[in-house]
Design an enzyme around this catalytic site. Structure first.
Site, PDB file in Angstrom:
ATOM      1  CB  SER A 269      -0.947  -0.037   1.211  1.00 11.53           C
ATOM      2  OG  SER A 269      -1.922   0.964   1.119  1.00 11.53           O
ATOM      3  CG  LEU A 270       1.831   5.485   2.488  1.00  9.80           C
ATOM      4  CD1 LEU A 270       1.834   6.413   1.288  1.00  9.80           C
ATOM      5  CD2 LEU A 270       1.293   6.202   3.708  1.00  9.80           C
TER       6      LEU A 270
END
Length: 570
Positions: A269-270
């Site tokens: 993800s991030l």
């Protein structure tokens, strides 16, 4: 009731080391004289010399050494022996040291006296001896020290997924420790900055109460992505991630001083976006030299470098410039991440809010990117929004010749229903090429049954539709040469529709240089229950990578690279 046999002390015999690891017993008479002398001396510092082998050799009891009397010969070691061992490939038994023999004898005495067996004894040299019964003892060789051949640092997103672990990979790789325990660590929620706390509280206050699970997922995941793109948080985040990885890498080297393996990065993800930005801004040795070429003698003087070393440095820089320019033409620069169109000659600028801009999009935050203490072997991005962020920042296309400066392997892994994941390959390939992502094989082989059934039905439907089309054309075709040719050309045109690449060509297609020219996008196979409703499992699919054995297998194969894999197409 079975009678327990009483313990009888072992009878010792004396041996000498004739050659390397070749032990020979003294004669019964010599061994008896040595034992009697040992009883007289005991453990005192007093030494006693015992003549052996027809008085041709003297044994100095305290030294435990055997010396020749009449000729020059290297002294040999002497042992008072009671316990012996032999490996599966050994011909003769080898006596244990006197210390280990005493240890085993004491353990044997206790086992016989208490009639307690099945005892595991770990010797000082790492070997294991198991006392099964008075007649059976087994020995296992020394355990090899743990050898680490690959280290993987993992960086997760900021939301609740922080507490998840990629357990499948942890169980498979020799050293696959989760290096992200304290990375970011819900930075926005635990920050001491009152502005950061206020920002999160504001978001909680304005969040609608309906579909709370989906909105919480949005707050924890999607909004964190946009926070990262703000000048307020971006510098802090990249500094935290890079410094923590470097700290853990340094700590690992302290505890594994002989480590010569490779290091890879895994981002979710991030975390994958943070790692991608860090990797695109790493400097190579050539970059360091380029910075040195920009320095003047005054700059070196301001740094406090004495005159002599300054002159040597400037001389080396001058020679380097001459080698780079050659006949007067500048050396070609490395390809950049972004490609501009031919009519676009604009250069990125930094605005008042500290952003770097392309001709479209919101731009990218202009910050100082820290450097890793190693060059990664591979970078794995799972459930990654990298493609979306590059597009939003204004990047139209990735230069096919571009590769990460210090990492030559890049894999973009995603679940087909993951709402946060985006592809990378379409930003590299020409627009007229439709290249499906590579399907990750099931860890037990082949495709999942429901996908094979779906493909089979699709193939049958396509064949049936093609047959009906041919029948209809043959019935409706007017028997004139012109119309016949027209009908034939229409049929060929229909067959030509679809992907411009054959399935067998897609695996061999070169997709830029981000992954050595190999494929970049890899898609997981959804489970049968997930295929019923892709919206219902969208949130879960973003977290599936941590327990996905298919993901673990892909990472292992790509890391070690010694198992040829040809992935099926979706």
């Amino acid at each position: 009731m079975e009678t327990v046999e009483p313990y009888e002390p072992v009878q010792h015999h004396w041996f000498y080391n004739h050659h390397v690891d070749s032990w020979q017993p003294f004669s019964r008479e010599d061994s008896q004289r040595l034992e009697e002398a040992y009883a007289r001396v005991g453990k005192s510092d007093k030494d006693e010399i015992v003549a052996t082998d027809g008085r041709r050799y003297d044994v100095r009891l305290r030294e435990r050494m055997r010396y020749s009397v009449y000729w020059e010969q290297k002294p040999s070691e002497v042992r008072r022996c009671s316990w012996f061992h032999k490996g599966s490939k050994d011909v003769t038994y080898t006596p244990y040291s006197e210390e280990i023999s005493d240890f085993l004898e004491e353990a044997y005495m206790i086992a016989v006296t208490l009639d307690e067996w099945k005892t595991n004894l770990e010797l000082p040299n790492g070997e294991i001896v198991i006392l099964h019964n008075p007649k059976l003892m087994t020995q296992y060789p020394m355990r090899e020290p743990e050898m680490v051949d690959h280290l993987v640092f993992m960086v997760h997103g900021i939301g609740p997924a922080c507490d998840m672990r990629l357990r499948g990979i942890v169980q498979c790789v020799n050293e696959f420790r989760n290096a992200s325990n304290s990375l970011i660590n819900s930075h926005f929620r635990q920050s001491e900055d009152p502005c950061a706390v206020g920002r999160v509280e504001d978001i909680e206050r304005i969040t609608l109460p309906s579909i709370s699970r989906l909105r919480q997922f949005s707050n924890d995941t999607v909004l964190d992505l946009f926070f990262y793109n703000s000048a307020t948080y971006c510098q802090t985040i990249v500094d935290t991630v890079a410094s923590e990885i470097n700290r853990l890498y340094s700590l690992f080297l302290q505890r594994h001083p002989y480590f010569t393996g490779k290091v890879s990065l895994f981002g979710h993800s991030l975390g994958s976006l943070i790692l991608f930005d860090l990797l695109t801004n790493q400097e190579t040795d050539a970059d360091t030299t380029d910075h040195m070429m920009l320095c003047s003698e005054k700059d070196l003087k301001d740094l406090g470098i004495p005159l002599g070393p300054r002159k040597k440095i400037m001389s080396c820089v001058k020679k380097w410039k001459q080698s780079r320019t050659g006949s007067g033409q500048a050396a070609p620069s490395s390809p950049s991440l972004g490609m501009r169109s031919a009519h676009d000659n604009k250069t990125p600028t930094t605005s008042a809010v500290d952003y770097q801009h392309f001709d479209v999009g919101i731009g990218q935050v202009s910050i100082d990117y820290p450097q890793f203490a190693f060059h990664p072997h591979a970078f794995f991005a799972a459930g990654s929004p990298i493609g979306m962020f590059l597009t939003v920042r204004g990047l139209k296309r990735i230069d096919p010749n571009y590769s990460l400066p210090t990492c030559k392997s890049f894999y973009n892994i995603f679940h087909p229903f993951d709402p946060v994941a985006y592809r990378i390959e379409p930003m590299i390939m020409p627009p007229d090429i439709d290249l499906p992502a590579m399907m990750i094989p099931h860890h037990k082989g082949r495709k999942r049954m429901h996908l094979e059934l779906k493909e089979g039905l699709t193939r049958v439907s396509s064949d049936l539709l093609g047959s009906l089309k041919m029948v209809w054309q043959s019935i409706s075709q007017v028997p004139t040469p012109a119309l016949a040719e027209g009908g034939l050309s229409m049929s060929q045109a229909d067959e030509a529709e679809g992907s411009t690449l054959e399935p067998e060509d897609r695996n061999c297609t070169q997709v830029g240089m981000l992954n050595h020219g190999r494929r970049i996008d890899f898609v997981l196979q959804e489970t049968p229950i997930e295929s019923f409703n892709e919206y219902l499992f969208a949130i879960q699919s973003h977290l599936c990578y941590w327990e996905s054995e298919d993901t673990a297998l892909l990472v292992l194969k790509e890391i070690y690279g010694n198992i040829p894999v040809r992935y099926p197409q979706i």
